[in-house]
Write a protein that holds these residues in place. Structure first.
Motif, PDB file in Angstrom:
ATOM      1  N   ASP A  79      42.376  44.488  32.276  1.00 38.14           N
ATOM      2  CA  ASP A  79      42.831  44.506  31.003  1.00 38.14           C
ATOM      3  C   ASP A  79      44.490  44.949  30.627  1.00 38.14           C
ATOM      4  OD1 ASP A  79      42.350  44.560  28.316  1.00 38.14           O
ATOM      5  OD2 ASP A  79      41.490  46.616  28.321  1.00 38.14           O
ATOM      6  N   TYR A 115      38.144  38.924  31.691  1.00 37.15           N
ATOM      7  CA  TYR A 115      37.040  39.737  31.072  1.00 37.15           C
ATOM      8  C   TYR A 115      35.726  38.608  31.792  1.00 37.15           C
ATOM      9  CZ  TYR A 115      40.046  41.962  27.828  1.00 37.15           C
ATOM     10  OH  TYR A 115      40.959  42.674  27.007  1.00 37.15           O
ATOM     11  N   ARG A 121      35.416  44.340  31.190  1.00 34.71           N
ATOM     12  CA  ARG A 121      36.861  44.186  30.981  1.00 34.71           C
ATOM     13  C   ARG A 121      37.136  44.691  32.401  1.00 34.71           C
ATOM     14  NH1 ARG A 121      39.209  45.840  25.052  1.00 34.71           N
ATOM     15  NH2 ARG A 121      37.942  44.559  23.932  1.00 34.71           N
TER      16      ARG A 121
END
Length: 327
Positions: A34, A15, A31
């Motif tokens: 992820d 992130y 993000r």
């Protein structure tokens, strides 16, 4: 017994802060990657494909620890590199090298080819000093250049030649694993096949393992043993190269493959799948399945639950609720 993977990635997250408070607390974050998991076997080429902004390059750079990761685990040859300090990473910096998209910006313009290729040799001391010049000449010849190129500067070469210098520079450290981060996308079409064929020859000769990231889906099929398809920071499908192209399962993979140009459209009929809308922002991804806002098969469950990777054929994994009924 099956051979353990050279690289094992589990639930990788990366992130980036997008907005911070006055006191430095992160208020919004991108993000970029992820919850991504995959293995790369020793000696194979694992391809990553997807649209721009899907997180391919961020994944690759996180794997070789050019980025500090936000979560998950990166294991290289049995050693956890996830939070290893820089001093401990130095031996792995030699074993993991990278070839980047733009060969001009990745080469220092004030250094000669000898100095560029010699830097990794000097830093990692992989060859005796007396052999340095001969090793540089040998590497240049391996990538299709000549000895007389050694004293020139990057601006004196074409794009394809500069990329060959970048490859020689990566090989100078005697790596085992090479991140190929879109190494052909900045090159002329006529040169791309030459560079890919050279990478395959070097892999066979030196026993290299590749993570190959590219936009050109037909070229990824040519060079990759297995392929992972990424969308908005996550993997949606992983399979052997031929299996993925012949039996794409995820709607996003099907749309991607339908966009590949064919030499004779009259001889090969392929239905073009056009996706509606744009990729959502990684600042506020959709709930559940991230692809549901563009998926022609979206159902109610797609907004509620994030689909898990499931094996639908030997070695073929897909994250899609369309296959939940098969469990």
């Amino acid at each position: 017994m099956p051979q353990s993977p050279l690289v094992s990635v589990r639930h990788l997250k990366k992130y980036f802060p997008a907005k911070k408070s006055f006191f430095g607390r992160t208020l919004e974050e991108v993000r970029a990657v992820d919850d991504v998991s995959f293995d790369i076997r020793r000696g194979e080429t694992f391809g990553l494909v997807g649209e721009s902004g899907s997180g391919k390059s961020t994944t690759g750079r996180s794997v070789i620890r050019l980025y500090d990761v936000s979560g998950g685990e990166i294991v290289y040859d049995g050693q956890d590199l996830t939070h290893m300090p820089e001093k401990g990473l130095k031996p792995y910096r030699r074993r993991m090298q990278a070839i980047f998209q733009d060969p001009y910006s990745s080469l220092n313009p004030v250094l000669t080819v000898t100095e560029l290729i010699g830097e990794p040799i000097d830093i990692h001391r992989v060859y005796p000093a007396r052999e340095r010049r001969d090793v540089i000449y040998e590497l240049l010849e391996k990538v299709g250049l000549k000895r007389e190129h050694a004293d020139r500067y990057p601006h004196e070469f074409s794009g394809g030649q500069r990329q060959r210098i970048s490859i020689a520079r990566a090989l100078a450290a005697k790596p085992e694993f090479v991140l190929c981060d879109e190494p052909i996308s900045a090159l002329d079409v006529s040169v791309q096949a030459q560079v890919v064929n050279m990478l395959e020859d070097l892999q066979a000769e030196l026993g290299l393992t590749y993570l190959f990231i590219a936009h050109d889906l037909s070229m990824v099929r040519h060079i990759s043993d297995r392929i992972g398809v990424m969308y908005l920071g996550g993997l949606v499908e992983v399979a052997d190269s031929d299996e993925l192209y012949e039996h794409p399962a995820h709607p996003y993979t099907q749309a991607l493959l339908s966009s590949i140009p064919v030499p004779d459209p009259r001889a090969v009929r392929r239905e073009r799948i056009v996706l509606g809308g744009d990729m959502p922002s990684p600042l506020s991804p959709p709930s559940g399945c991230k692809f549901r806002t563009r998926c022609p098969h979206a159902m109610g469950v797609c907004a509620e639950d994030t689909p898990r990777m499931k094996e639908i054929a030997p070695g073929h994994y897909v994250a899609c609720h369309l296959f939940d009924k098969d469990e």
